[in-house]
Scaffold this active site. Structure first.
Site, mmCIF file in Angstrom:
data_model
loop_
_atom_site.group_PDB
_atom_site.id
_atom_site.type_symbol
_atom_site.label_atom_id
_atom_site.label_comp_id
_atom_site.label_asym_id
_atom_site.label_seq_id
_atom_site.Cartn_x
_atom_site.Cartn_y
_atom_site.Cartn_z
ATOM 1 N N HIS A 165 -9.815 2.708 0.297
ATOM 2 C CA HIS A 165 -9.814 1.579 1.230
ATOM 3 C C HIS A 165 -10.919 1.714 2.279
ATOM 4 O O HIS A 165 -10.720 1.404 3.449
ATOM 5 C CB HIS A 165 -8.449 1.485 1.905
ATOM 6 C CG HIS A 165 -8.038 0.113 2.314
ATOM 7 N ND1 HIS A 165 -8.528 -0.517 3.427
ATOM 8 C CD2 HIS A 165 -7.164 -0.757 1.752
ATOM 9 C CE1 HIS A 165 -7.960 -1.706 3.553
ATOM 10 N NE2 HIS A 165 -7.142 -1.883 2.532
ATOM 11 N N HIS B 40 0.803 -1.228 0.000
ATOM 12 C CA HIS B 40 0.000 0.000 0.000
ATOM 13 C C HIS B 40 0.837 1.280 0.000
ATOM 14 O O HIS B 40 0.543 2.237 0.720
ATOM 15 C CB HIS B 40 -0.957 0.008 1.196
ATOM 16 C CG HIS B 40 -2.112 -0.930 1.057
ATOM 17 N ND1 HIS B 40 -2.505 -1.487 -0.139
ATOM 18 C CD2 HIS B 40 -2.990 -1.413 1.997
ATOM 19 C CE1 HIS B 40 -3.560 -2.257 0.057
ATOM 20 N NE2 HIS B 40 -3.873 -2.247 1.338
ATOM 21 N N GLU C 146 -12.073 -2.848 -3.136
ATOM 22 C CA GLU C 146 -11.037 -1.952 -3.631
ATOM 23 C C GLU C 146 -10.881 -2.123 -5.140
ATOM 24 O O GLU C 146 -10.254 -3.074 -5.604
ATOM 25 C CB GLU C 146 -9.713 -2.248 -2.926
ATOM 26 C CG GLU C 146 -9.785 -2.182 -1.410
ATOM 27 C CD GLU C 146 -8.641 -2.941 -0.742
ATOM 28 O OE1 GLU C 146 -7.469 -2.593 -0.987
ATOM 29 O OE2 GLU C 146 -8.922 -3.899 0.009
#
Length: 347
Positions: free
Chosen positions: A179, A105, A312
């Site tokens: 997210h 991420h 996502e």
């Protein structure tokens, strides 16, 4: 249609603001300049009761301590990159090893941890806010000076649209997502195990024990077949090795068979709420919140697994190491754009 701006908190000398988009029906979306984090989405149930349908916090300190990426924009790269490095045109780029020796991420200080500039967008038909950020060459190990904008717009059809744009002065890799953890019960009254999910996807990515993608697999006759709808509980209670691997649930990318075609639909029978997601991204990662620890509270509700689930929309994780996957590489001075629309309704 209006946008309200309020003080949310302080990080050192920098103020973090909340922007709340409100439509004529009373639906609202609140987001902050830290990480473009969506803190609340207030929508009606089938009886018109307005409640929050995402997990979030009420203080800046909670977000700074958060390890779940609640509501945040993820970048430069959503998902994992094996070995925390990649090669472009013969040059190797090393990234932070922040997930079992891999990169996750966007790194230690990804897009979720930076303060974005914000500009209000208001019209008769839409309320919005455009966030912008400049990520310098070498930030978190990535090549290229990257200009990024993320725009949230809400209309009177209870549709939230998230638009992404990235422009780099060097060849680089990029895939962004949001997210948010959805829970359509409203105000976290129940967990999401009895939510029903539909995904127009005939293939998903199998993962190894580091949750890195190995290969595509057919969803048919598995707990990963959401084409006719499936209750999340079935995956949580499944003995399928891929469900076990994900902590008794899901943390898997699904390749979308169609786009902007009601390809993702989440329903909660008790509240009557329905969320329809349409995107131009190649995939959606379903994460069923299996890593949420049973420690403390989130807005007065005991934290626990399955309290929310993420959908996502993004490029495929670790695509830079898989030439058979759709490319995550963007060329110099060639903008990358994508959009995802979240339509909230009832049934």
């Amino acid at each position: 249609m209006k946008v309200n701006k309020e003080y949310f908190g302080q990080i050192n000398d920098t103020t973090v603001d909340t922007y709340t988009l409100v439509n004529d029906g009373g639906m609202s979306v609140s987001c902050i300049t830290l990480g473009c984090i969506i803190t609340k989405i207030i929508t009606p149930d089938r009886n018109g009761v307005m409640e929050n349908v995402v997990i979030g916090y009420d203080s800046i300190d909670e977000y700074l301590a958060d390890s779940y990426f609640l509501g945040a924009v993820i970048g430069r790269f959503a998902g994992r990159i094996a070995g925390a490095s990649f090669e472009l045109d013969g040059k190797t780029f090393s990234l932070a090893k922040n997930n079992n020796g891999n990169h996750l991420h966007g790194g230690i200080k990804g897009f979720d941890k930076v303060i974005w500039d914000a500009e209000v967008l208001e019209s008769e038909d839409e309320a919005g806010v455009q966030f912008s950020y400049f990520s310098p060459d070498g930030e978190e190990g990535y090549p290229g000076n990257l200009k990024v904008t993320v725009t949230y717009t809400l209309n009177n059809h209870n549709e939230l649209k998230i638009s992404y744009k990235g422009l780099s002065d060097q060849k680089t890799i990029l895939t962004m997502t949001n997210h948010s953890y959805f829970n359509l019960s409203g105000d976290l009254k129940r967990d999401t195990l009895d939510h029903t999910l539909f995904i127009k996807s005939s293939k998903y990515l199998e993962l190894n024990d580091e949750l890195l993608p190995i290969q595509t697999a057919d969803v048919k006759n598995t707990p990963f077949d959401f084409t006719a709808g499936r209750v999340i509980r079935e995956g949580a209670e499944s003995h399928h090795p891929q469900n076990k691997l994900a902590g008794e649930g899901y943390d898997h990318p699904f390749l979308l068979d169609s786009r902007h075609d009601e390809e993702i639909v989440l329903k909660d029978e008790e509240s009557g709420r329905k969320l329809t997601i349409e995107t131009d991204e190649v995939a959606v990662v379903l994460y069923s919140g299996t890593q949420i620890k049973a420690e403390g509270e989130i807005r007065g509700v005991p934290a626990r697994k399955y309290l929310g689930l993420c959908l996502e929309t993004q490029g495929l994780p670790d695509a830079v190491h898989h030439p058979e996957f759709p490319s995550c590489i963007i060329e110099k001075d060639q903008p990358l754009t994508s959009s995802t629309t979240y339509k909230f309704g009832t049934f």
